[in-house]
Design a protein around this motif. Structure first.
Motif: not given
Length: 224
Positions: A99, A116, A102
C-alpha cells in the motif's frame, strides 16, 4: 566393498572439509563480501524490450523504495501492468508495504497498479499470494523486481509458485569490496555480522524446497 566404503568416507570427509572452509570464510569480512558479490552477480539487468514483448506483469516485492522506483520506470518504458506484493510489517502508517508502494506510484509517478496484494509476510508468501491473485487471469510470465542480492531466492520462490520469471533487479548494489588486509581474512564478530544476510539469501536459494516443506506458506487469502 571396502573400496566403496573408502570412497564414501573420502567423499564425506571432502564435503565436511568444504563445509568447514566455507564456514571459516563466511566468518571473515572478505568471505562475507564474496558471498554477497556472488549473489548479486547472478542478477543481471533486464532488457526492457524483452519485458515489453514477453511479460504479462511486473511484480514488485515490497521492502525498499528503490524497488518501486525501478518498477515505475520499467512500467513507463514497457507499458506492462504492475503487481505490488507484500504486507511485511507495514510501512509509515500503512498496514502493508504494498500500500505504501501504491501511494508512491500515485503521488510521484501518476501511475496506478493493476493489482495490489496486501497479506503476504515473507518471500514464499509473496510468490504464493501473487499466484492466487493473478493465475485465474492466465498471468504466468512476469518480470520480477527486487534487490540483486535477494533475486536468486525470490526467483526460485516465484518459479516454485508457478510463474515463469524474467529477473528485473534494481541497479543498486550493496557489495562493497573490503580492503585486503590480514583483518579481512580473520574470522570474528565483524565477519559474522556482515555474512548474516548473504548466508540467509544463499540458504533460501539453495534449500527453499526444504524450508517450504518444514514451514509451508499459509493458504491463499479467503481459503480455509
Amino acid at each position: 566393498m571396502r573400496k566403496g566404503w573408502r570412497r564414501a568416507l573420502w567423499s564425506s570427509g571432502g564435503l565436511l572439509a568444504l563445509a568447514a572452509l566455507a564456514t571459516f570464510l563466511a566468518a571473515t569480512p572478505a568471505g562475507a563480501a564474496t558471498l554477497l558479490y556472488l549473489l548479486e552477480w547472478q542478477a543481471r539487468p533486464a532488457d526492457p524490450d524483452r519485458i515489453r514483448h514477453e511479460a504479462q506483469a511486473i511484480v514488485v516485492i515490497g521492502g525498499r523504495t528503490l524497488r518501486i522506483e525501478h518498477g515505475a520506470k520499467l512500467h513507463l518504458a514497457t507499458g506492462v501492468p504492475l503487481l505490488l506484493v507484500g504486507k511485511g510489517t507495514g510501512d509509515s502508517g500503512f498496514e502493508a508495504e504494498s500500500e505504501k508502494m501504491e501511494d508512491i506510484l500515485l503521488r510521484k509517478w501518476g501511475i496506478g497498479p493493476r493489482w495490489v496484494e496486501t497479506e503476504s509476510l515473507d518471500t514464499s508468501e509473496n510468490a504464493k499470494f501473487a499466484w492466487c491473485l493473478v493465475s485465474s487471469m492466465d498471468v504466468r510470465r512476469i518480470a520480477l523486481v527486487t534487490d540483486p542480492a535477494h533475486m536468486p531466492r525470490a526467483r526460485r520462490r516465484f518459479e516454485a509458485a508457478g510463474f515463469d520469471v524474467i529477473p528485473a533487479p534494481t541497479s543498486v548494489t550493496f557489495f562493497r569490496p573490503p580492503p585486503l588486509t590480514l583483518a579481512s581474512f580473520t574470522p570474528g564478530r565483524k565477519g559474522f555480522a556482515a555474512a548474516k544476510q548473504p548466508l540467509r539469501e544463499w540458504a533460501g536459494a539453495l534449500f527453499g524446497g526444504i524450508e517450504a516443506w518444514v514451514r509451508p506458506p499459509r493458504p491463499c487469502p479467503g481459503e480455509h
